[in-house]
Design a protein around this motif. Structure first.
Motif, mmCIF file in Angstrom:
data_model
loop_
_atom_site.group_PDB
_atom_site.id
_atom_site.type_symbol
_atom_site.label_atom_id
_atom_site.label_comp_id
_atom_site.label_asym_id
_atom_site.label_seq_id
_atom_site.Cartn_x
_atom_site.Cartn_y
_atom_site.Cartn_z
ATOM 1 N N VAL A 273 -26.470 -17.910 -12.545
ATOM 2 C CA VAL A 273 -25.526 -16.939 -11.960
ATOM 3 C C VAL A 273 -24.789 -16.199 -13.065
ATOM 4 C CG1 VAL A 273 -23.470 -16.674 -10.515
ATOM 5 C CG2 VAL A 273 -25.216 -18.355 -9.892
ATOM 6 N N ILE A 274 -24.369 -16.929 -14.083
ATOM 7 C CA ILE A 274 -23.666 -16.317 -15.223
ATOM 8 C C ILE A 274 -24.590 -15.349 -15.941
ATOM 9 C CG2 ILE A 274 -22.584 -16.770 -17.462
ATOM 10 C CD1 ILE A 274 -21.704 -19.506 -16.291
ATOM 11 N N ARG A 275 -25.841 -15.767 -16.141
ATOM 12 C CA ARG A 275 -26.823 -14.916 -16.818
ATOM 13 C C ARG A 275 -27.043 -13.612 -16.061
ATOM 14 N NH1 ARG A 275 -32.383 -14.360 -16.405
ATOM 15 N NH2 ARG A 275 -33.438 -13.694 -18.323
ATOM 16 N N ASN A 276 -27.213 -13.706 -14.741
ATOM 17 C CA ASN A 276 -27.414 -12.510 -13.919
ATOM 18 C C ASN A 276 -26.180 -11.604 -13.930
ATOM 19 O OD1 ASN A 276 -30.042 -13.163 -13.169
ATOM 20 N ND2 ASN A 276 -29.373 -14.374 -11.405
ATOM 21 N N TYR A 277 -24.998 -12.231 -13.914
ATOM 22 C CA TYR A 277 -23.756 -11.449 -13.952
ATOM 23 C C TYR A 277 -23.674 -10.646 -15.242
ATOM 24 C CZ TYR A 277 -18.779 -10.311 -13.713
ATOM 25 O OH TYR A 277 -17.568 -9.639 -13.676
ATOM 26 N N VAL A 278 -24.028 -11.294 -16.356
ATOM 27 C CA VAL A 278 -23.990 -10.616 -17.660
ATOM 28 C C VAL A 278 -24.993 -9.469 -17.694
ATOM 29 C CG1 VAL A 278 -24.453 -10.885 -20.135
ATOM 30 C CG2 VAL A 278 -23.143 -12.630 -18.912
ATOM 31 N N ILE A 279 -26.191 -9.718 -17.182
ATOM 32 C CA ILE A 279 -27.241 -8.691 -17.197
ATOM 33 C C ILE A 279 -26.838 -7.467 -16.382
ATOM 34 C CG2 ILE A 279 -29.589 -8.166 -16.415
ATOM 35 C CD1 ILE A 279 -30.338 -11.068 -17.160
ATOM 36 N N HIS A 280 -26.269 -7.694 -15.205
ATOM 37 C CA HIS A 280 -25.957 -6.582 -14.288
ATOM 38 C C HIS A 280 -24.596 -5.940 -14.539
ATOM 39 C CE1 HIS A 280 -29.133 -8.752 -11.923
ATOM 40 N NE2 HIS A 280 -29.518 -7.504 -11.739
ATOM 41 N N ASN A 281 -23.769 -6.574 -15.370
ATOM 42 C CA ASN A 281 -22.424 -6.027 -15.611
ATOM 43 C C ASN A 281 -22.116 -5.866 -17.098
ATOM 44 O OD1 ASN A 281 -21.008 -6.208 -12.739
ATOM 45 N ND2 ASN A 281 -22.165 -8.111 -13.025
ATOM 46 N N ARG A 282 -23.177 -5.769 -17.918
ATOM 47 C CA ARG A 282 -22.977 -5.778 -19.368
ATOM 48 C C ARG A 282 -22.157 -4.573 -19.832
ATOM 49 N NH1 ARG A 282 -28.056 -6.574 -21.202
ATOM 50 N NH2 ARG A 282 -27.730 -8.795 -21.624
ATOM 51 N N GLY A 283 -22.609 -3.377 -19.534
ATOM 52 C CA GLY A 283 -21.900 -2.169 -19.975
ATOM 53 C C GLY A 283 -22.004 -1.970 -21.478
ATOM 54 N N TYR A 284 -20.964 -1.446 -22.072
ATOM 55 C CA TYR A 284 -20.949 -1.158 -23.506
ATOM 56 C C TYR A 284 -20.867 -2.450 -24.314
ATOM 57 C CZ TYR A 284 -20.236 3.859 -22.760
ATOM 58 O OH TYR A 284 -20.384 5.169 -22.408
ATOM 59 N N ARG A 285 -21.280 -2.364 -25.573
ATOM 60 C CA ARG A 285 -21.138 -3.488 -26.496
ATOM 61 C C ARG A 285 -19.722 -3.513 -27.054
ATOM 62 N NH1 ARG A 285 -25.932 -5.915 -27.756
ATOM 63 N NH2 ARG A 285 -27.835 -4.777 -27.200
ATOM 64 N N VAL A 286 -19.286 -4.703 -27.477
ATOM 65 C CA VAL A 286 -17.910 -4.878 -27.954
ATOM 66 C C VAL A 286 -17.593 -3.937 -29.115
ATOM 67 C CG1 VAL A 286 -16.299 -6.513 -29.035
ATOM 68 C CG2 VAL A 286 -17.766 -7.266 -27.158
ATOM 69 N N ARG A 287 -18.575 -3.695 -29.977
ATOM 70 C CA ARG A 287 -18.319 -2.847 -31.150
ATOM 71 C C ARG A 287 -17.924 -1.425 -30.771
ATOM 72 N NH1 ARG A 287 -24.125 -3.407 -31.766
ATOM 73 N NH2 ARG A 287 -25.201 -1.470 -31.215
ATOM 74 N N ALA A 288 -18.236 -1.004 -29.527
ATOM 75 C CA ALA A 288 -17.859 0.345 -29.087
ATOM 76 C C ALA A 288 -16.348 0.518 -29.094
ATOM 77 C CB ALA A 288 -18.415 0.620 -27.692
ATOM 78 N N PHE A 289 -15.615 -0.586 -28.880
ATOM 79 C CA PHE A 289 -14.156 -0.485 -28.874
ATOM 80 C C PHE A 289 -13.619 -0.125 -30.249
ATOM 81 C CE2 PHE A 289 -9.864 -2.165 -29.389
ATOM 82 C CZ PHE A 289 -9.228 -1.655 -28.261
ATOM 83 N N PHE A 290 -14.291 -0.602 -31.300
ATOM 84 C CA PHE A 290 -13.807 -0.412 -32.670
ATOM 85 C C PHE A 290 -14.482 0.783 -33.356
ATOM 86 C CE2 PHE A 290 -13.225 -4.878 -31.606
ATOM 87 C CZ PHE A 290 -11.881 -5.039 -31.885
ATOM 88 N N SER A 291 -14.884 1.774 -32.566
ATOM 89 C CA SER A 291 -15.532 2.968 -33.128
ATOM 90 C C SER A 291 -14.537 4.076 -33.442
ATOM 91 C CB SER A 291 -16.600 3.489 -32.158
ATOM 92 O OG SER A 291 -15.996 3.864 -30.923
ATOM 93 N N ASN A 292 -13.242 3.751 -33.466
ATOM 94 C CA ASN A 292 -12.216 4.742 -33.823
ATOM 95 C C ASN A 292 -11.245 4.114 -34.818
ATOM 96 O OD1 ASN A 292 -9.585 3.791 -32.234
ATOM 97 N ND2 ASN A 292 -11.347 3.494 -30.872
ATOM 98 N N TRP A 293 -10.573 4.960 -35.583
ATOM 99 C CA TRP A 293 -9.745 4.466 -36.694
ATOM 100 C C TRP A 293 -8.524 3.680 -36.222
ATOM 101 C CZ3 TRP A 293 -4.651 5.777 -37.474
ATOM 102 C CH2 TRP A 293 -4.149 6.870 -36.759
ATOM 103 N N ILE A 294 -7.995 3.995 -35.030
ATOM 104 C CA ILE A 294 -6.814 3.280 -34.535
ATOM 105 C C ILE A 294 -7.180 1.833 -34.196
ATOM 106 C CG2 ILE A 294 -5.050 3.179 -32.737
ATOM 107 C CD1 ILE A 294 -5.108 6.157 -32.553
ATOM 108 N N ALA A 295 -8.329 1.638 -33.554
ATOM 109 C CA ALA A 295 -8.775 0.284 -33.221
ATOM 110 C C ALA A 295 -9.073 -0.519 -34.493
ATOM 111 C CB ALA A 295 -10.020 0.352 -32.335
ATOM 112 N N ILE A 296 -9.667 0.153 -35.486
ATOM 113 C CA ILE A 296 -9.948 -0.523 -36.763
ATOM 114 C C ILE A 296 -8.635 -0.912 -37.446
ATOM 115 C CG2 ILE A 296 -10.915 -0.213 -39.085
ATOM 116 C CD1 ILE A 296 -13.024 1.627 -37.775
ATOM 117 N N LEU A 297 -7.662 -0.023 -37.397
ATOM 118 C CA LEU A 297 -6.343 -0.312 -37.981
ATOM 119 C C LEU A 297 -5.704 -1.515 -37.293
ATOM 120 C CD1 LEU A 297 -3.978 0.462 -39.858
ATOM 121 C CD2 LEU A 297 -3.179 2.018 -38.064
ATOM 122 N N PHE A 298 -5.802 -1.561 -35.975
ATOM 123 C CA PHE A 298 -5.256 -2.699 -35.228
ATOM 124 C C PHE A 298 -5.960 -3.994 -35.630
ATOM 125 C CE2 PHE A 298 -5.687 -5.542 -31.550
ATOM 126 C CZ PHE A 298 -4.353 -5.862 -31.350
#
Length: 313
Positions: A273-298
């Motif tokens: 169930v966890i595996r299926n949830y991850v597959i169907h609700n994955r969305g963006y990768r975590v690194r997408a959050f840190f693709s801007n200078w403010i997030a990197i600064l934080f």
């Protein structure tokens, strides 16, 4: 009837970057305001000590000011960024979510958090052999009723409400636009980083994953607040009794072991169930959050604070 324009993938990427940048900005804003409040508190506390107050009175006054500052900064951050991010914080709970269902997820979260805590303790023991130790804030009780009441109020009431509003309210509700798994992992990572030390951050990350999932599943932050409250209340009671009563501390150790075993059992039982949830609700990768200078600064700011929590012994 005029149709809404189709949202291109490039447009969604830009929206994601904009929202991630705003969230990182809100946390830096939160950090800076808390630092300013802490600096002001330091000046006031120093003046208070000069009046001949005891150490316990000093710590009591400091805790009161810290609570007020945290509430003020959290509410101000929410007021400013909630409108900017166009977020509605869900707070209505359906009848399916009762105390037993919330307690079940609390036990799972505490079990996973406990497993992470054991791992960190083992790493800490290795570091001690090399002359280093990972430090954490002191939440132990003192022989002063007023001080203890303030600690309980801060840890069990204000912290669950304020932190859930900010992280599972503002941040999680914004990021879920780009995938539930992305939202859960990023929110939990940010929540962990904000604690500023490894012994708290790793267990908190594990607990946050469960809270985030529950909030998304229930459509309300109320179960998140309840789980947060139960976890902190258990931790406060454990700290209070751990060194005072051998029998009671044994009960807490046994409970933690049972929580851990139950959490591992549920994870194994629900692995597909966890595996299926991850597959169907994955969305963006975590690194997408840190693709801007403010997030990197934080991130750099948080890592710096975490590094300073390591001390030579």
């Amino acid at each position: 009837m005029e149709q809404e324009p189709y949202l291109e993938e490039e447009d969604k990427d830009q929206l994601c970057k904009r929202d991630c940048k705003s969230i990182a900005g809100s946390l830096i804003f939160y950090y800076v305001l808390l630092f300013a409040c802490a600096f002001t508190l330091g000046i006031i506390s120093s003046a208070f000590l000069m009046t001949g107050a005891s150490q316990t009175e000093f710590e009591t006054i400091t805790s009161i000011f810290s609570m007020i500052a945290t509430c003020f900064v959290t509410i101000l951050t929410l007021v400013i960024y909630k409108k900017k991010l166009h977020v509605t914080i869900p707070h209505s709970l359906c009848k399916e979510w009762n105390f037993l269902s919330i307690l079940r997820y609390t036990i799972i979260g505490m079990g996973l958090s406990g497993a992470a805590g054991i791992l960190i303790q083992l790493i800490n023991q290795i570091l001690i052999k090399f002359g280093w130790v990972m430090t954490t804030p002191d939440f132990s009780m003192k022989p002063d009723i007023t001080y203890n009441l303030i600690i309980v109020l801060s840890s069990c009431i204000l912290a669950p409400i304020m932190e859930e509003l900010l992280f599972r309210g503002l941040i999680l509700q914004t990021l879920k636009r780009y995938g539930n798994v992305f939202a859960i992992l990023v929110t939990s990572l940010l929540f962990a980083l904000l604690h500023g030390n490894i012994p708290q951050s790793v267990p908190v990350f594990a607990l946050s994953v469960i809270i985030c999932y529950v909030v998304l599943k229930s459509g309300s932050i109320l179960p998140g607040i309840a789980i947060h409250f139960l976890n902190n209340a258990f931790a406060i009671m454990e700290v209070s009794f751990l060194s005072d009563n051998g029998q009671i501390s044994t009960v807490f150790i046994v409970l933690e072991a049972l929580f851990l075993l139950y959490a591992l059992y549920v994870l194994f039982q629900k692995r597909l169930v966890i595996r299926n949830y991850v597959i169907h609700n994955r969305g963006y990768r975590v690194r997408a959050f840190f693709s801007n200078w403010i997030a990197i600064l934080f991130l750099v700011l948080c890592v710096f604070i975490i590094i300073t929590s390591f001390q030579r012994i």
